[in-house]
Design an enzyme around this catalytic site. Structure first.
Site, PDB file in Angstrom:
ATOM      1  N   ILE A 124      35.794  56.020  30.470  1.00  0.00           N
ATOM      2  CA  ILE A 124      34.636  56.903  30.554  1.00  0.00           C
ATOM      3  C   ILE A 124      34.527  57.499  31.940  1.00  0.00           C
ATOM      4  O   ILE A 124      34.245  58.692  32.098  1.00  0.00           O
ATOM      5  CB  ILE A 124      33.350  56.135  30.195  1.00  0.00           C
ATOM      6  CG1 ILE A 124      33.455  55.551  28.786  1.00  0.00           C
ATOM      7  CG2 ILE A 124      32.134  57.039  30.315  1.00  0.00           C
ATOM      8  CD1 ILE A 124      33.734  56.581  27.714  1.00  0.00           C
TER       9      ILE A 124
ATOM     10  N   ASP B  55      36.065  52.687  42.274  1.00  0.00           N
ATOM     11  CA  ASP B  55      36.516  51.681  41.323  1.00  0.00           C
ATOM     12  C   ASP B  55      37.143  50.538  42.117  1.00  0.00           C
ATOM     13  O   ASP B  55      37.666  50.747  43.219  1.00  0.00           O
ATOM     14  CB  ASP B  55      37.546  52.273  40.356  1.00  0.00           C
ATOM     15  CG  ASP B  55      37.665  51.445  39.074  1.00  0.00           C
ATOM     16  OD1 ASP B  55      37.120  51.881  38.043  1.00  0.00           O
ATOM     17  OD2 ASP B  55      38.295  50.372  39.108  1.00  0.00           O
ATOM     18  N   HIS B  56      37.104  49.309  41.551  1.00  0.00           N
ATOM     19  CA  HIS B  56      37.668  48.166  42.268  1.00  0.00           C
ATOM     20  C   HIS B  56      39.109  47.858  41.869  1.00  0.00           C
ATOM     21  O   HIS B  56      39.702  46.907  42.387  1.00  0.00           O
ATOM     22  CB  HIS B  56      36.780  46.928  42.132  1.00  0.00           C
ATOM     23  CG  HIS B  56      36.768  46.325  40.771  1.00  0.00           C
ATOM     24  ND1 HIS B  56      36.018  45.226  40.443  1.00  0.00           N
ATOM     25  CD2 HIS B  56      37.397  46.658  39.632  1.00  0.00           C
ATOM     26  CE1 HIS B  56      36.198  44.909  39.170  1.00  0.00           C
ATOM     27  NE2 HIS B  56      37.035  45.766  38.669  1.00  0.00           N
TER      28      HIS B  56
ATOM     29  N   GLU C  19      42.870  48.614  42.206  1.00  0.00           N
ATOM     30  CA  GLU C  19      43.778  49.340  43.103  1.00  0.00           C
ATOM     31  C   GLU C  19      44.680  50.280  42.320  1.00  0.00           C
ATOM     32  O   GLU C  19      44.848  51.460  42.681  1.00  0.00           O
ATOM     33  CB  GLU C  19      44.624  48.344  43.902  1.00  0.00           C
ATOM     34  CG  GLU C  19      45.564  49.018  44.894  1.00  0.00           C
ATOM     35  CD  GLU C  19      46.465  48.012  45.603  1.00  0.00           C
ATOM     36  OE1 GLU C  19      46.768  48.224  46.787  1.00  0.00           O
ATOM     37  OE2 GLU C  19      46.880  47.035  44.952  1.00  0.00           O
TER      38      GLU C  19
ATOM     39  N   LYS D  13      26.326  46.431  21.952  1.00  0.00           N
ATOM     40  CA  LYS D  13      26.387  44.964  21.965  1.00  0.00           C
ATOM     41  C   LYS D  13      25.236  44.350  22.750  1.00  0.00           C
ATOM     42  O   LYS D  13      25.031  43.128  22.708  1.00  0.00           O
ATOM     43  CB  LYS D  13      27.740  44.504  22.506  1.00  0.00           C
ATOM     44  CG  LYS D  13      28.886  44.885  21.568  1.00  0.00           C
ATOM     45  CD  LYS D  13      30.240  44.630  22.157  1.00  0.00           C
ATOM     46  CE  LYS D  13      31.336  45.047  21.180  1.00  0.00           C
ATOM     47  NZ  LYS D  13      31.302  46.508  20.858  1.00  0.00           N
TER      48      LYS D  13
END
Length: 351
Positions: free
Chosen positions: A48, A68-69, A71, A161
């Site tokens: 997404i 983002d974490h 790499e 969920k």
């Protein structure tokens, strides 16, 4: 870079897999308003996150921070977006609150799209402490940073969920919803939540797995003959996020009609048929934390549903805030990897 919303081939595939046409929303107003703004996307290397980054660049935002974490994910995203003066791809974790505040402040961010989360039910069920750290406290730290810096608007991605959850992943996402809604009451920042169904062809989703099994000559494995899910296309997911940003009010939960749930056995057969093959479906068993069917909203939420610009919206409501003593106990339990305590506290916190 090709930034078209979807290819004609994919549009035909949607009908073949979901037995319905893709529902397109008019998000031109949102894209027009986003032009010239400064935006941060968390979880930017995920399915997404990637498509939202592409649409934002297409909308000609003034500046985009994509964080983002992963790499490898950051490397791939840098190649995909051709990051330059308009787009800065950052390796970092949303739980690093000081770093996030610095990014928000230094780059004068107007809008945050928060897509960073662990989403796989089985993994979060096995490693609940990681789900709590990322999905609960990562979300909370990011939201608090936005509140402190004065970001104008935050759109948080959630999941079906989270509705009456029966697994740790769903419970962490529901708690994240509740904490965000708590913050929305008194913040100058507007917080809007959007709930997804399963996104077709997202990373780690069932259709690519079926295709790999077909290619390897294996049976298509389905957990239960009655298992069914709400599915949305990647384009429908993008539109939901953008429309939620544009028309959602502070504290709203936004979702969209997704037709009837799709039986996973039927989906397996359709994947095989599109490949010109006959499906050999093998039933296995439900995974820990998995249920047969999901819902997009609870019975209590259904009574408050309103329609707005193609979305179904659950407006903000007054309710008791999340208990901070129990929340702190949950943090300590996660740090100690105390699985039983994590589960007990999670379900107590979400009521």
């Amino acid at each position: 870079m090709n930034l078209r919303r979807d290819s004609l081939q994919n549009k035909g595939e949607h009908v073949g897999l979901l037995d319905r046409h893709e529902a397109v929303l008019d998000v031109s107003a949102a894209l027009s308003k986003l032009a010239g703004t400064r935006v941060l996307v968390s979880g930017a290397a995920g399915s997404i996150g990637q498509v939202i980054c592409q649409r934002l660049l297409q909308a000609d935002v003034e500046h985009l921070i994509a964080i983002d974490h992963s790499e490898h994910g950051v490397y791939e995203l840098t190649q995909q977006l051709r990051a330059g003066s308009q787009c800065h791809v950052v390796l970092g974790d949303v739980r690093a609150q000081q770093k996030i505040e610095r990014l928000l402040s230094t780059h004068r961010i107007d809008t945050v799209f928060h897509a960073a989360a662990y989403k796989h039910v089985t993994f979060v069920e096995e490693f609940p402490e990681e789900g709590v750290r990322n999905n609960v406290f990562g979300c909370l730290r990011l939201a608090q940073a936005c509140d402190r810096v004065g970001v104008g608007r935050v759109v948080q991605v959630s999941t079906d969920k989270a509705v009456c959850p029966v697994n740790v992943m769903g419970a962490t996402k529901r708690l994240a919803e509740l904490l965000t809604l708590d913050l929305a009451r008194d913040s100058q920042t507007d917080f809007v939540i959007c709930r997804f169904g399963n996104v077709l062809r997202s990373h780690g989703s069932v259709v690519p797995r079926f295709e790999r099994q077909l290619a390897d000559g294996e049976s298509l494995t389905v957990t239960h003959e009655k298992a069914a899910r709400y599915f949305m296309t990647m384009g429908e997911a993008q539109d939901l996020i953008l429309q939620a940003w544009n028309v959602g009010d502070n504290g709203d939960i936004c979702l969209r009609r997704l037709g009837s749930p799709v039986q996973i056995v039927d989906l397996a057969k359709r994947v095989a048929a599109l490949a010109g093959k006959v499906a050999d479906v093998k039933l296995t068993e439900l995974c820990p934390g998995e249920r047969l069917q999901e819902a997009l909203y609870s019975e209590a939420e259904e009574t408050r549903l309103v329609e707005r610009s193609g979305l179904q919206i659950i407006p903000a409501t007054t309710r008791p805030p999340v208990d901070r003593t129990s929340l702190e106990a949950l943090r300590h339990a996660a740090e100690a990897s105390a699985d039983d305590d994590i589960r007990k506290l999670l379900y107590e916190l979400i009521g």
